[in-house]
Design a protein around this motif. Sequence first.
Motif, short mmCIF file in Angstrom:
data_model
loop_
_atom_site.label_atom_id
_atom_site.label_comp_id
_atom_site.label_asym_id
_atom_site.label_seq_id
_atom_site.Cartn_x
_atom_site.Cartn_y
_atom_site.Cartn_z
N GLU A 65 9.40 46.39 -19.59
CA GLU A 65 9.25 46.65 -18.16
C GLU A 65 10.65 46.56 -17.55
O GLU A 65 11.26 45.50 -17.56
CB GLU A 65 8.34 45.61 -17.54
N PRO A 67 13.55 47.43 -14.35
CA PRO A 67 13.60 47.64 -12.90
C PRO A 67 13.57 49.14 -12.60
O PRO A 67 14.03 49.95 -13.40
CB PRO A 67 14.95 47.05 -12.48
N GLU A 68 13.02 49.49 -11.45
CA GLU A 68 12.96 50.90 -11.05
C GLU A 68 14.37 51.45 -10.87
O GLU A 68 15.29 50.73 -10.53
CB GLU A 68 12.18 51.04 -9.75
N MET A 69 14.50 52.74 -11.10
CA MET A 69 15.78 53.41 -10.89
C MET A 69 16.10 53.47 -9.41
O MET A 69 15.22 53.73 -8.59
CB MET A 69 15.72 54.86 -11.39
N GLY A 70 17.37 53.28 -9.11
CA GLY A 70 17.83 53.47 -7.75
C GLY A 70 18.16 54.94 -7.53
O GLY A 70 18.20 55.74 -8.47
N GLU A 73 21.14 56.35 -9.66
CA GLU A 73 20.82 56.58 -11.07
C GLU A 73 19.94 57.82 -11.22
O GLU A 73 20.19 58.66 -12.09
CB GLU A 73 20.11 55.35 -11.65
N GLU A 74 18.95 57.96 -10.37
CA GLU A 74 18.08 59.15 -10.43
C GLU A 74 18.89 60.43 -10.23
O GLU A 74 18.70 61.41 -10.95
CB GLU A 74 16.98 59.06 -9.37
N GLN A 85 12.53 61.45 -21.08
CA GLN A 85 11.66 60.61 -20.24
C GLN A 85 12.14 59.17 -20.19
O GLN A 85 11.98 58.50 -19.18
CB GLN A 85 10.23 60.61 -20.78
N ASN A 86 12.70 58.68 -21.30
CA ASN A 86 13.08 57.27 -21.41
C ASN A 86 14.57 57.05 -21.15
O ASN A 86 15.11 56.01 -21.51
CB ASN A 86 12.68 56.71 -22.77
N ARG A 88 17.95 56.10 -19.28
CA ARG A 88 18.45 55.20 -18.23
C ARG A 88 19.97 55.17 -18.35
O ARG A 88 20.53 55.48 -19.40
CB ARG A 88 17.91 53.77 -18.39
N GLN A 92 23.37 50.57 -15.04
CA GLN A 92 22.41 50.17 -14.01
C GLN A 92 21.36 49.19 -14.53
O GLN A 92 20.46 48.80 -13.80
CB GLN A 92 21.71 51.41 -13.44
#
Length: 110
Positions: A65, A67-70, A73-74, A85-86, A88, A92
């Motif tokens: 799990e 942290p959500e992308m900021g 980063e997106e 899909q995976n 990152r 970050q």
Amino acid sequence: MAVDVTIKITDREGQVHEVQAPTDMAMNIMELVRGYEIAPEGTIGVCGGMAMCASCQCYVTSNHELPEMGPDEEAMLSEAFYVKQNSRLGCQLAITEDLDGLEIELAPES
């Protein structure tokens, strides 16, 4: 008391490195890869960890799990090569106790 976590990093040649990462130094995955010299110098963290180059893109292969992308980063991943899909950005992902056992693979150089 600070603890170290274990992270498995597959480099761009397919070699797996199992490394210890401190949770008390405010480090991120990109800095960890640089510190252990898992990628050639100058090929990872080119922007210094500002989410502006995607040279530290990695694929998260374990079921953690995160942290959500900021938004930065997106936005960077929307323009990067070899995105999955995976994907990152390592810069970050702060190293915390929650990342113990994390497994990642470095994305190819763009």
